[in-house]
Design an enzyme around this catalytic site. Structure first.
Site, PDB file in Angstrom:
ATOM      1  N   LYS A  75       0.789  -1.230   0.000  1.00  0.00           N
ATOM      2  CA  LYS A  75       0.000   0.000   0.000  1.00  0.00           C
ATOM      3  C   LYS A  75       0.821   1.280   0.000  1.00  0.00           C
ATOM      4  O   LYS A  75       0.373   2.322   0.466  1.00  0.00           O
ATOM      5  CB  LYS A  75      -0.996   0.052   1.196  1.00  0.00           C
ATOM      6  CG  LYS A  75      -1.886  -1.148   1.362  1.00  0.00           C
ATOM      7  CD  LYS A  75      -2.489  -1.670   0.110  1.00  0.00           C
ATOM      8  CE  LYS A  75      -3.469  -0.743  -0.566  1.00  0.00           C
ATOM      9  NZ  LYS A  75      -3.871  -1.294  -1.904  1.00  0.00           N
ATOM     10  N   GLY A 128       2.399   2.173  -2.928  1.00  0.00           N
ATOM     11  CA  GLY A 128       2.548   2.546  -4.338  1.00  0.00           C
ATOM     12  C   GLY A 128       3.409   1.558  -5.102  1.00  0.00           C
ATOM     13  O   GLY A 128       3.911   1.845  -6.191  1.00  0.00           O
ATOM     14  N   THR A 129       3.552   0.355  -4.549  1.00  0.00           N
ATOM     15  CA  THR A 129       4.470  -0.623  -5.155  1.00  0.00           C
ATOM     16  C   THR A 129       3.983  -1.104  -6.532  1.00  0.00           C
ATOM     17  O   THR A 129       4.800  -1.395  -7.401  1.00  0.00           O
ATOM     18  CB  THR A 129       4.664  -1.849  -4.238  1.00  0.00           C
ATOM     19  OG1 THR A 129       3.395  -2.417  -3.967  1.00  0.00           O
ATOM     20  CG2 THR A 129       5.349  -1.475  -2.948  1.00  0.00           C
ATOM     21  N   SER A 148      -4.860   3.108   4.123  1.00  0.00           N
ATOM     22  CA  SER A 148      -5.028   2.564   2.779  1.00  0.00           C
ATOM     23  C   SER A 148      -5.212   1.038   2.846  1.00  0.00           C
ATOM     24  O   SER A 148      -6.033   0.453   2.142  1.00  0.00           O
ATOM     25  CB  SER A 148      -3.810   2.931   1.929  1.00  0.00           C
ATOM     26  OG  SER A 148      -3.769   2.161   0.770  1.00  0.00           O
ATOM     27  N   GLY A 184      -5.514   3.357  -6.103  1.00  0.00           N
ATOM     28  CA  GLY A 184      -5.973   4.735  -6.146  1.00  0.00           C
ATOM     29  C   GLY A 184      -7.468   4.780  -5.913  1.00  0.00           C
ATOM     30  O   GLY A 184      -8.232   5.310  -6.714  1.00  0.00           O
ATOM     31  N   ARG A 185      -7.859   4.134  -4.812  1.00  0.00           N
ATOM     32  CA  ARG A 185      -9.296   4.036  -4.502  1.00  0.00           C
ATOM     33  C   ARG A 185      -9.860   5.380  -4.031  1.00  0.00           C
ATOM     34  O   ARG A 185      -9.135   6.233  -3.537  1.00  0.00           O
ATOM     35  CB  ARG A 185      -9.510   3.022  -3.371  1.00  0.00           C
ATOM     36  CG  ARG A 185      -9.334   1.605  -3.781  1.00  0.00           C
ATOM     37  CD  ARG A 185      -9.917   0.674  -2.707  1.00  0.00           C
ATOM     38  NE  ARG A 185      -9.834  -0.694  -3.194  1.00  0.00           N
ATOM     39  CZ  ARG A 185      -8.790  -1.479  -2.965  1.00  0.00           C
ATOM     40  NH1 ARG A 185      -7.770  -1.056  -2.259  1.00  0.00           N
ATOM     41  NH2 ARG A 185      -8.774  -2.707  -3.446  1.00  0.00           N
ATOM     42  N   TYR A 216     -12.011   7.021  -1.188  1.00  0.00           N
ATOM     43  CA  TYR A 216     -12.594   6.821   0.156  1.00  0.00           C
ATOM     44  C   TYR A 216     -12.443   8.119   0.942  1.00  0.00           C
ATOM     45  O   TYR A 216     -11.623   8.977   0.586  1.00  0.00           O
ATOM     46  CB  TYR A 216     -11.948   5.635   0.892  1.00  0.00           C
ATOM     47  CG  TYR A 216     -10.445   5.539   0.790  1.00  0.00           C
ATOM     48  CD1 TYR A 216      -9.612   6.345   1.569  1.00  0.00           C
ATOM     49  CD2 TYR A 216      -9.848   4.620  -0.079  1.00  0.00           C
ATOM     50  CE1 TYR A 216      -8.232   6.237   1.476  1.00  0.00           C
ATOM     51  CE2 TYR A 216      -8.472   4.511  -0.183  1.00  0.00           C
ATOM     52  CZ  TYR A 216      -7.669   5.318   0.608  1.00  0.00           C
ATOM     53  OH  TYR A 216      -6.311   5.226   0.519  1.00  0.00           O
TER      54      TYR A 216
END
Ligand code: A3P
Length: 781
Positions: free
Chosen positions: A520, A522-523, A616, A739-740, A742
């Site tokens: 979480k 950005g991998t 995240s 890139g959800r 919420y």
């Protein structure tokens, strides 16, 4: 309060005496921590009110005497409070009576009024008790760094080589702690001297109240390989077979059930002289007297067979041979010619061993490597138990005592207290390999083991035992359970390993760098950007874990190196291969495993604010309909109390928050990898300005051609992230799972996590500064 099973070892830098102590501890597999050089600061001695060390060893008494008094007092206090003893070696060349420090500060004369060590070491004393007053006369090779204790004539001393020199004695002395409550054992010379090796083990056992001790039983197995292989005129004759049988029956008197293991490559039977073929016939006739193990039909090496069917067919020939001759192969043990295929693993060998022979154990000298021999270990792969094999000084070419390389003294030294004796002393289980030629000719095999066994019985209370291979292997992994899991080492790191590795395999197709996570941060975006690089290639996708191989972190590791390598393409020139598994970063076992296989390769870590990462991750679990994440709010999740909250929620909390302790996880990495191989990517920069982040990464990885990402990445307003710019002018973005959308984190959680990670983040800043890494923007704020 008891102290743990660990030795604290004070050593001079690069000292051979200290090395000798380390080797002894590594051999017996006692844990230890080394403290070298300047001892102005003592290591931490306790944690949680428990003593960290069970015995303290100074390789040189004068190191202890030279400690600043505050440190010496602290050490003495620790020893008294935690019932911890000390061992000192004296190996300097000055006469002690001439050393004012020794007499004034330590009053060794006092100590000499105590008992000698052999009297008190019980019940696990390995050293053999001699009748009081009886001197032992024995010629020893002079140990190095001899010391003569003064006044020693007033004592019973352990050893007396007075035949040559009245002065030279090697006492080991116990101070029972009558004066200051600390028990100390003094060795008058180094551990080079074999009796000191024995007494060192006894002293550790005695001073640690048995916490650092090993039992007296020593199990051993003698394999005689290649019984039908050998040049004519060097092979067994009938008289040799008789001698072998007689020796075996003699051994059985003291070691019930003892049996030689005979290894066969059936193709070569009757290939010696007529007289030797008679001996082959006799072996067949007497085959019930031995246990038999398959080698290979004609001594071919397993890694030459790429095709498992061919290898299995080939093994089947040897099995038919064994069936024809009624060999007892019930021990389900096998040995591979030249160790080939055992380690580095050739999966076809393990497959065929199971299929054709139902093999359950084998042995090799090659795990983790041949040298140093005290570090050889075992492992289990595909249900086959691999035991370490020890060398006994005999090889196929050593057939005649007078022609022993370097002279017969060399072999005698190996037996009389040398490396063979050490194997028995330190290893609770020994598997020795010998060859048929060692039992013909001068019968050096019989000579060596006969002499060794007598030597062991003369000087020790060790009890020699035998068990058939399968039972022995099980016993091995019960004694050393930590060895069950294998470690896959880079096969190209050693010439010997490369020689027995399939030519089809190539270290170039192992990754040059690995993105390790954490999750979480950005991998996936990073992985995706890297695959856009014209000279970078990733692994093939996995059917279960998609772009991630997840080899080093979970049970995939036990599928073996061939499995891992099947994920990578053979690289073209100037192509770099990498993999990304975000589960690697925070799993304790990964750094050791990864650096063992990929030494000197870069590891890429992406860091964002750990609070954001936790949030995240929670959102990720919610969208995967995790029951706890759906039921409990983020705040409830991160503040749940262990013991009060349901276990599932606590588990969710742990997985949510734990990876964010970046400093702790990085420290674990730094135990195995040099900081120059750690690359930190600022996850915020990767999000807001990926071209800059990718420029930095390529520079840190040492890429010679820097790819300009600003040409192919474009910010997509709808997605809210950078996406790939296609030739059509449209953009292609990562899927909905990355890139959800919420809501922002609630203020209570923000505050809570701010405090929660504060100390860890401060530590991270210090750590990154200490290893000269840039501090990510979010951290410096
Ligand atoms: P969110 O979905 O919570 O916003 P990982 O791939 O390691 O699981 O990380 C997922 C995160 O990558 C996303 O978390 C998102 O914030 C971040 N990210 C960074 N760059 C991105 C990009 N270009 N597209 C989509 N997500 C990106």
């Amino acid at each position: 309060m008891p102290a743990r099973q660990k030795v604290l070892l004070f050593l001079h830098p690069k000292s051979t005496v200290g090395k000798g102590i380390q080797i002894a501890l590594e051999f017996v597999r006692f844990k230890f921590q080394v403290q070298t050089g300047d001892i102005r600061n003592l290591p931490v001695l306790t944690d949680d009110n428990k003593g960290r060390y069970a015995v303290i060893v100074f390789e040189d008494l004068f190191m202890y005497l030279g400690l600043q008094s505050a440190n010496r007092n602290a050490l003495d206090k620790y020893c008294r409070e935690y019932n911890v003893g000390m061992i000192f070696l004296l190996h300097y060349h000055k006469k002690p009576e001439e050393d004012p420090l020794l007499i004034s500060q330590f009053n060794l004369y006092f100590l000499l009024n105590q008992l000698i060590v052999r009297r008190i070491l019980s019940p696990l004393h390995i050293y053999k008790q001699f009748k009081v007053g009886k001197y032992i006369k024995y010629h020893f090779h002079q140990p190095q760094g001899l010391i003569i204790f003064p006044c020693v004539k007033e004592y019973e001393f352990l050893l007396d080589n007075t035949i040559e020199n009245q002065e030279k004695l090697y006492p080991v002395i116990l101070d029972r702690g009558i004066y200051d409550g600390i028990q100390r054992v003094f060795f008058g010379s180094t551990l080079k001297f074999f009796l000191n090796k024995i007494m060192f083990l006894d002293a550790l056992s005695y001073l640690s109240y048995g916490r650092l001790s090993i039992p007296l039983e020593r199990y051993f197995q003698i394999d005689i390989d290649d019984v039908f292989v050998g040049i004519p005129d060097t092979r067994l004759l009938i008289s040799d077979v008789n001698a072998l049988l007689n020796f075996q029956s003699q051994l059985r008197k003291n070691i019930p059930g003892f049996s030689f293991q005979l290894g066969f490559s059936g193709k070569f039977i009757y290939s010696g002289t007529d007289a030797e073929s008679e001996a082959d016939r006799m072996l067949l006739k007497m085959s019930d007297e031995f246990l038999w193990f398959p080698h290979m039909w004609s001594h071919m090496q397993a890694h030459w067979f790429l095709n498992a069917t061919k290898l299995c067919d080939y093994m089947e020939l040897n099995r038919q041979f064994a069936i024809r001759h009624n060999f007892n192969t019930s021990s389900h043990y096998a040995v591979a010619p030249h160790h080939a295929g055992v380690y580095p693993v050739h999966e076809q060998l393990y497959y065929c061993w199971k299929k054709i022979w139902n093999i359950s154990s084998t042995s090799t000298e090659e795990y983790l490597s041949l040298r140093p021999d005290h570090k050889r270990r075992g492992f289990i792969h595909k249900n086959i138990m691999v035991l370490p094999r020890q060398t006994c000084g005999l090889f196929t070419h050593t057939m005649v005592l007078d022609m022993y390389p370097g002279g017969q003294e060399i072999l005698l030294e190996i037996i009389d207290g040398g490396s063979l004796f050490q194997s028995f002393l330190y290893n609770q289980i020994n598997v020795f390999m010998t060859h048929q030629s060692n039992y013909g000719n001068d019968r050096l095999g019989l000579f060596t083991f006969d002499r060794e066994i007598k030597f062991i019985y003369k000087w020790t209370n060790l009890r020699l035992k035998y068990e058939p291979p399968m039972a022995l292997a099980r016993r091995y992994f019960n004694i050393y359970p930590e060895e069950r899991e294998p470690l896959w080492k880079n096969p190209c790191a050693q010439r010997r390993h490369l020689e027995i590795w399939s030519e089809e395999k190539n270290c170039n197709s192992l990754p040059s760098f690995v993105v390790v996570g954490p999750q979480k941060t950005g991998t996936t975006a990073l992985y995706w950007f890297l695959t856009m690089h014209p000279h970078v290639k990733s692994n093939h996708p996995s059917p279960t874990t998609f772009e991630e191989v997840q080899f080093f972190s979970g049970s995939n590791y036990f599928k073996g190196l061939d499995w891992y390598m099947s994920f990578f393409p053979t690289p073209e020139n100037n192509t770099v291969i990498f993999e990304k598994s975000a589960t690697y970063f925070d799993q304790q076992v990964v750094p050791k495993r990864l650096t063992m296989l990929l030494p000197s390769k870069h590891v890429v870590v992406v860091l964002i604010d750990p609070a954001k990462r936790a949030y995240s991750w929670y959102q990720h679990m919610r969208s995967h309909n995790d029951a706890s994440a759906s039921k409990y709010s983020f705040y409830e999740t991160i503040t749940a109390q262990p013991g009060k909250a349901p276990p599932a929620l606590i588990s969710l909390q742990r997985r949510c928050l734990d990876p964010g302790f970046y400093a702790r996880h990085l420290e674990n990495w730094l135990e195995y990898i040099q900081s120059q191989y750690i690359v930190i990517v600022d996850g915020d920069l990767l999000k807001s300005d990926p071209s800059s982040a990718m420029f930095n990464l390529q520079t840190d990885l040492g890429f010679t051609e820097i790819y300009q990402y600003d040409k192919i990445l474009k910010f997509d307003k709808r997605k809210g992230f950078f996406c790939q710019l296609l030739p059509t002018g449209k953009t292609k973005c990562l899927g909905r799972g990355k890139g959800r959308q919420y809501p922002d984190m609630d203020q209570l959680s923000v505050k809570y996590l701010d405090t929660y990670y504060k100390e860890s983040n401060t530590k991270l800043t210090e750590l990154l500064r200490g290893i000269n890494k840039p501090i990510p923007g979010w951290l410096s704020e």
